[in-house]
Scaffold this motif. Structure first.
Motif, mmCIF file in Angstrom:
data_model
loop_
_atom_site.group_PDB
_atom_site.id
_atom_site.type_symbol
_atom_site.label_atom_id
_atom_site.label_comp_id
_atom_site.label_asym_id
_atom_site.label_seq_id
_atom_site.Cartn_x
_atom_site.Cartn_y
_atom_site.Cartn_z
ATOM 1 N N LYS A 1 33.039 65.796 85.864
ATOM 2 C CA LYS A 1 34.223 66.571 85.769
ATOM 3 C C LYS A 1 35.526 65.862 85.596
ATOM 4 O O LYS A 1 36.042 65.428 86.581
ATOM 5 C CB LYS A 1 34.434 67.752 87.047
ATOM 6 C CG LYS A 1 32.832 68.466 87.169
ATOM 7 C CD LYS A 1 32.643 69.182 85.970
ATOM 8 C CE LYS A 1 31.512 70.065 86.471
ATOM 9 N NZ LYS A 1 30.852 70.910 85.390
ATOM 10 N N CYS A 2 36.087 65.727 84.272
ATOM 11 C CA CYS A 2 37.100 64.800 84.092
ATOM 12 C C CYS A 2 38.361 65.245 84.521
ATOM 13 O O CYS A 2 38.567 66.636 84.448
ATOM 14 C CB CYS A 2 37.005 64.682 82.498
ATOM 15 S SG CYS A 2 35.570 64.006 81.736
ATOM 16 N N HIS A 3 38.996 64.528 84.736
ATOM 17 C CA HIS A 3 40.548 64.659 85.185
ATOM 18 C C HIS A 3 41.424 65.013 83.797
ATOM 19 O O HIS A 3 40.911 64.914 82.769
ATOM 20 C CB HIS A 3 41.193 63.657 85.969
ATOM 21 C CG HIS A 3 40.459 63.077 87.138
ATOM 22 N ND1 HIS A 3 40.768 61.792 87.683
ATOM 23 C CD2 HIS A 3 39.840 63.804 88.126
ATOM 24 C CE1 HIS A 3 39.827 61.768 88.687
ATOM 25 N NE2 HIS A 3 39.292 62.994 89.378
ATOM 26 N N ALA A 4 42.566 65.749 84.215
ATOM 27 C CA ALA A 4 43.374 66.083 83.151
ATOM 28 C C ALA A 4 43.616 64.929 82.455
ATOM 29 O O ALA A 4 44.103 63.764 82.752
ATOM 30 C CB ALA A 4 44.641 66.897 83.574
ATOM 31 N N GLY A 5 43.538 64.912 81.224
ATOM 32 C CA GLY A 5 43.770 64.012 80.139
ATOM 33 C C GLY A 5 42.604 62.886 79.568
ATOM 34 O O GLY A 5 42.902 62.050 78.802
ATOM 35 N N PHE A 6 41.446 63.408 80.163
ATOM 36 C CA PHE A 6 40.261 62.619 79.872
ATOM 37 C C PHE A 6 39.197 63.724 79.522
ATOM 38 O O PHE A 6 38.961 64.658 79.983
ATOM 39 C CB PHE A 6 39.907 61.746 80.805
ATOM 40 C CG PHE A 6 40.716 60.689 81.181
ATOM 41 C CD1 PHE A 6 40.884 59.315 80.422
ATOM 42 C CD2 PHE A 6 41.873 60.832 82.093
ATOM 43 C CE1 PHE A 6 41.849 58.360 80.828
ATOM 44 C CE2 PHE A 6 42.853 59.816 82.513
ATOM 45 C CZ PHE A 6 42.796 58.631 81.732
ATOM 46 N N VAL A 7 38.309 63.038 78.336
ATOM 47 C CA VAL A 7 37.384 63.904 77.997
ATOM 48 C C VAL A 7 36.196 63.023 77.625
ATOM 49 O O VAL A 7 36.318 61.734 77.825
ATOM 50 C CB VAL A 7 37.602 64.532 76.657
ATOM 51 C CG1 VAL A 7 38.455 65.682 76.809
ATOM 52 C CG2 VAL A 7 37.785 63.849 75.701
ATOM 53 N N GLY A 8 34.760 63.501 77.451
ATOM 54 C CA GLY A 8 33.641 62.730 77.361
ATOM 55 C C GLY A 8 32.955 62.842 78.351
ATOM 56 O O GLY A 8 33.021 63.282 79.709
ATOM 57 N N ASP A 9 31.551 62.536 78.049
ATOM 58 C CA ASP A 9 30.388 62.591 78.946
ATOM 59 C C ASP A 9 30.871 61.734 80.388
ATOM 60 O O ASP A 9 30.292 62.087 81.382
ATOM 61 C CB ASP A 9 29.064 62.110 78.368
ATOM 62 C CG ASP A 9 28.665 63.142 77.346
ATOM 63 O OD1 ASP A 9 28.934 64.254 77.394
ATOM 64 O OD2 ASP A 9 27.785 62.541 76.531
ATOM 65 N N ASN A 10 31.404 60.707 80.225
ATOM 66 C CA ASN A 10 31.707 59.741 81.148
ATOM 67 C C ASN A 10 33.312 59.638 81.400
ATOM 68 O O ASN A 10 33.634 58.545 82.108
ATOM 69 C CB ASN A 10 31.172 58.402 81.077
ATOM 70 C CG ASN A 10 31.413 57.672 79.532
ATOM 71 O OD1 ASN A 10 32.466 58.063 79.055
ATOM 72 N ND2 ASN A 10 30.793 56.627 79.266
ATOM 73 N N CYS A 11 33.986 60.504 80.732
ATOM 74 C CA CYS A 11 35.512 60.766 80.936
ATOM 75 C C CYS A 11 36.235 59.232 80.577
ATOM 76 O O CYS A 11 37.207 59.063 81.066
ATOM 77 C CB CYS A 11 35.646 60.985 82.394
ATOM 78 S SG CYS A 11 34.978 62.305 83.174
ATOM 79 N N ASN A 12 35.680 58.720 79.669
ATOM 80 C CA ASN A 12 36.347 57.486 79.165
ATOM 81 C C ASN A 12 37.264 57.389 77.874
ATOM 82 O O ASN A 12 37.867 56.563 77.625
ATOM 83 C CB ASN A 12 35.122 56.307 78.619
ATOM 84 C CG ASN A 12 34.473 56.546 77.515
ATOM 85 O OD1 ASN A 12 34.297 57.764 77.183
ATOM 86 N ND2 ASN A 12 34.388 55.445 76.756
ATOM 87 N N CYS A 13 37.385 58.785 77.628
ATOM 88 C CA CYS A 13 38.137 59.087 76.413
ATOM 89 C C CYS A 13 39.487 59.638 76.823
ATOM 90 O O CYS A 13 39.381 60.738 77.164
ATOM 91 C CB CYS A 13 37.326 59.891 75.161
ATOM 92 S SG CYS A 13 38.125 59.944 73.746
ATOM 93 N N SER A 14 40.475 59.186 76.414
ATOM 94 C CA SER A 14 41.688 59.488 76.795
ATOM 95 C C SER A 14 42.362 60.531 76.008
ATOM 96 O O SER A 14 41.992 60.220 74.608
ATOM 97 C CB SER A 14 42.881 58.581 76.971
ATOM 98 O OG SER A 14 44.126 58.990 77.333
ATOM 99 N N THR A 15 42.960 61.826 76.174
ATOM 100 C CA THR A 15 43.667 62.688 75.419
ATOM 101 C C THR A 15 44.817 62.399 74.871
ATOM 102 O O THR A 15 45.677 63.128 74.280
ATOM 103 C CB THR A 15 43.403 63.976 75.735
ATOM 104 O OG1 THR A 15 44.106 64.154 76.989
ATOM 105 C CG2 THR A 15 41.776 64.267 75.940
ATOM 106 N N GLU A 16 45.609 61.569 75.505
ATOM 107 C CA GLU A 16 46.772 60.795 75.437
ATOM 108 C C GLU A 16 47.033 60.448 74.200
ATOM 109 O O GLU A 16 46.290 59.597 73.469
ATOM 110 C CB GLU A 16 47.391 59.860 76.518
ATOM 111 C CG GLU A 16 48.825 59.454 76.527
ATOM 112 C CD GLU A 16 49.624 60.486 76.582
ATOM 113 O OE1 GLU A 16 50.869 60.501 76.518
ATOM 114 O OE2 GLU A 16 49.279 61.453 77.539
#
Length: 803
Positions: free
Chosen positions: A579-594
């Motif tokens: 469950k990614c924090h705000a500003g991150f996506v991906g299966d392992n939350c390594n992709c920043s949406t910034e």
């Protein structure tokens, strides 16, 4: 998943509902599959989760989880009065309107940011938004402190600025009616190896130096004139100054900048004014740890150390300040730093501006002749942009910004606006998300303020981490067999007891209970990671994390990792899913949406030559490179892009000359030469026609260091305008010349033809062999006839011819 906009409250509801629907469509109910054994634990699983505190909820049903989506709880019979579902909210505490002008107002009257104070009530994991507006008011007071390098190489500069105060006050008077000016100087630490320390150099470091034999002793920093509106005092004090001499090339300028920033009372900085610190030098500064060469191992403490003589007393006691400390103190005291340096060191100081917020760099002439224009240009550049900074940011709160500048277009990921005019109002939407709950009783707050402004937005934060039903908890309740606490509709049993009403003791097992501990027929009891006790699974403990769930099917350590870090450190692991924090996506939350890191200086995403993926630009234009794909010598528009920078930087013309964006957009180093060299590898030759029909020639190349270099001719190649009379005479002359040439050709042809005919006649004549007497066409004029006569004369006979 939903981006903020002006409809922020509807967006919050939209996001929550959409996310719930998506999870439901996927067959994932993170609320029920979580490890929540209490209302507070349920609320922390996901912002869509709610808790039912109704006593008889779920009795007699197979599915008895009190933690579920709100709409599911309602469908399963939970009365809305017993559903615990707190949500985030924003309360505005102070909202004074923005000011229009700064003249005649006190520091408490001028308002440049709105609102001024808000309160946030945050539920962890749930995003909420608030807006703020910023306006730079007209005629705002300005304090300008001129900090000058007085080493020996700056002697000609000192001569140039002796009357700077009056001229500068006149120019700044066009921008503000409330202007104050101060003056300070620096050289370097008066210890070896930075300065000459032999006894004969103590009073006169220039002793024996023939070009300039007299100068003052070396000093670190000296506050010569505190800020004052009497500009004549500036001229008087500058007239008294003499240069000094240090030993090595770098100067102690950072020592001086820090003292000028933190000694607020001694310098005279006003709270209600813009603070400009102009730093002029012709060399590089000493940095932190350089002081160890002179035995100074104590780091700088960031405090003011001016003695009664207004001199920096700790110059020979502490190391030079670091860039981080310098940036912190400048921002803390709302000071805009302007580096005015010679062209040779422009790139070095330009790199410093990236590390110190609120700083700009300008190119100073060798003798400082352009310093007034430089200061005015830098001031206009500063006033043309607004950039937000965050202070005392709690680690468990995530912030993201969306800027709406003068064109009205939202720019996600940006916290600054440029190309503004005085009086323009810009707005920002700020997305806030709390990632966890702090310890009870902890007060959280942070501050948002524009860089260099005294105005700020104070944000206080409280957390929606507790349930109202917990305030009514009953210890040793009869509902819990008097051996547990009844809290929010559920019994919390004393150690050693289990069951919905604490009716069982640990260790009680029977075959009738085992089926209730299997997730499905054929599956292991408690998923093989626990034991069945009193119709419930007791999950084993694990050194890797927590095992939980009705059948011990979940854990918080089996999620995807990135570089060995669970959920990349930007999310929480819930039952095998990050469950990614705000500003991150991906299966392992390594992709920043910034996306702010992908926006180039001209406001385009990846300079229009690539895509922003995980906070980094992926260039798709062949030949493009750089952090924002801004470098592309082989792109079709490379010459056209750099042409505007050549025009505005060298000739003060073109599109960028009017909107004060030249310095912001054109950061390439420009070298002017008499003749261009075309043999430089990788250089692209550009030929462009100017508005006045001149030809502008320059080359564009990229150095190994990544710095773009433009090499241009000092002056465009221009041809003189045509003379009308000369054009007329040339046309007439050309016509006459063509006529004469045609006549000459005609005469030549006729002559050649006649000669050929005459030659043919002569040849025919020479071939004729006729005699005149035998000419059959010739008849003599005299006819001859033979007549026979016979007469005698004197007895003789004659025959004669008659003609």
């Amino acid at each position: 998943m939903c981006s903020p906009g002006t409809w922020m409250w509807r967006a919050a509801l939209c996001c929550a509902l959409l996310e719930t629907l998506l999870h439901t469509a996927r067959g994932l109910n993170m609320c029920m599959s979580g490890s929540a054994t209490s209302c507070e634990e349920c609320l922390l699983i996901h912002p869509s989760c709610a808790w039912c505190a109704q006593e008889d909820f779920g009795r007699g049903r197979t599915l008895t989880s009190r933690c579920d989506f709100k709409q599911n709880l309602h469908k399963r019979g939970c009365d809305p009065l017993f559903i615990e579902f707190p949500s985030s909210s924003v309360s505005i505490l102070q909202n004074m309107p923005l000011s229009d002008k700064g003249s005649g107002a006190t520091q408490y009257d001028v308002v440049q940011i709105m609102p001024q104070s808000i309160s946030l009530s945050l539920r962890p994991g749930e995003q909420t938004w608030f807006g703020l507006q910023v306006r730079q008011v007209e005629d705002y007071p300005v304090d300008l402190y001129y900090l000058m390098d007085l080493s020996l190489s700056m002697k000609d500069d000192l001569d140039t600025i002796r009357n700077l105060g009056t001229k500068l006050a006149q120019e700044m008077g066009k921008l503000t009616s409330n202007f104050r000016l101060g003056f300070g100087s620096f050289v370097d630490k008066n210890i070896s190896p930075f300065s000459y320390t032999a006894p004969k150099y103590q009073e006169n470091p220039c002793s024996g130096y023939k070009p300039f034999p007299n100068c003052v002793p070396t000093f670190g920093f000296r506050n010569i004139l505190s800020l004052t509106d009497k500009v004549d005092r500036f001229n008087e004090e500058v007239q008294k100054q003499m240069v000094s001499r240090n030993r090595d090339a770098p100067e102690g300028g950072f020592d001086a900048i820090l003292q000028a920033a933190v000694c607020k009372t001694e310098i005279g900085w006003r709270k209600e004014a813009y603070h400009l610190l102009v730093f002029t030098t012709d060399d590089v500064p000493h940095l932190a740890l350089d002081g160890r060469l002179g035995g100074l191992v104590q780091p700088h403490d960031g405090k003011c150390h001016l003695n009664e003589k207004n001199e920096y007393s700790a110059s020979t006691e502490m190391d030079y300040p670091s860039l981080a400390l310098l940036g912190e103190k400048l921002a803390e005291n709302n000071i805009f730093l302007i580096f005015a340096v010679t062209k040779r060191f422009y790139v070095i100081y330009k790199n410093f501006t990236a590390l110190i917020p609120g700083t700009t760099v300008e190119i100073l002439d060798q003798d400082s002749k352009n310093v007034i224009q430089l200061i005015v240009a830098a001031y206009n550049n500063i006033r043309s942009k607004v950039e937000l900074s965050v202070w005392d940011h709690p680690e468990d709160i995530s912030l993201s910004f969306t800027a709406t500048c003068q064109d009205g277009k939202p720019l996600p990921g940006l916290r600054k606006c440029a190309d503004l005019k005085i009086g323009d109002t810009v707005s920002f939407n700020v997305s806030v998300e709390a990632r966890s709950c702090p310890p009870r009783g902890t007060d959280q707050s942070f501050t948002i303020r524009p860089v260099g402004f005294k105005d700020r937005l104070e944000v206080s934060v409280d957390y929606q981490c507790d349930c109202d039903c917990s305030k009514k908890a009953q210890t040793n309740s009869s509902i819990c067999s008097s051996i547990g606490t009844y809290n929010c509709g559920k019994c919390q049993c004393e150690p050693g007891y289990l069951g919905a009403r604490c009716e069982c003791q640990e260790g009680d097992t029977s075959s009738m209970y085992l089926s209730a501990c299997r997730e499905a027929e054929g599956k292991q009891i408690c998923s093989g990671r626990g034991e069945c006790s009193c119709n419930q699974c007791l999950c084993f403990k694990s050194e890797f994390g927590k095992i939980y769930g009705s059948y011990c099917e979940c854990d918080d350590f089996s999620c995807a990792r990135h570089k060995g870090i669970l959920c990349s450190g930007h999310g929480e692991c819930h039952c095998g899913e990050c469950k990614c924090h705000a500003g991150f996506v991906g299966d392992n939350c390594n992709c920043s949406t910034e996306t702010s890191t992908c926006v180039s200086d001209d406001g385009q995403m990846c300079s229009g030559r690539g895509n922003c993926v995980c906070g980094r630009c992926q260039c798709i234009e062949p030949g493009a490179f750089g952090d924002t794909c801004e470098k592309c010598p082989t792109c079709p528009d490379a010459c056209g892009t750099k042409r505007e920078c050549i025009e505005c930087r060298l000739f003060n013309s073109g599109r960028l000359a009017d909107n004060q964006t030249c310095q912001r957009l054109c950061k390439d180093e420009i070298i002017t030469v008499e003749t261009l060299k075309m043999d430089e590898p990788g250089a692209v030759l550009c030929l462009l026609k100017t508005d006045n029909d001149c030809v502008m020639k320059f080359t564009y190349s990229e150095h190994v260091s990544g710095q773009s270099v433009l090499t241009a001719l000092k002056e465009p190649e221009c041809g003189g305008g045509p003379d009308a009379m000369m054009v007329l005479l040339a046309v007439v002359g050309s016509i006459l010349l063509v006529g004469v040439v045609l006549l000459a050709v005609w005469k030549t042809v006729i002559t050649v033809h006649d000669r050929r005919e005459f030659a043919r006649f002569q040849s025919a004549r020479s071939r004729a062999r006729y005699e005149m007497a035998s000419n059959p066409l010739y008849k003599q004029p005299v006819s001859t006839h033979f007549v026979e006569t016979d007469f005698s004369m004197y007895g003789k006979s004659y025959n004669g011819v008659v003609h």
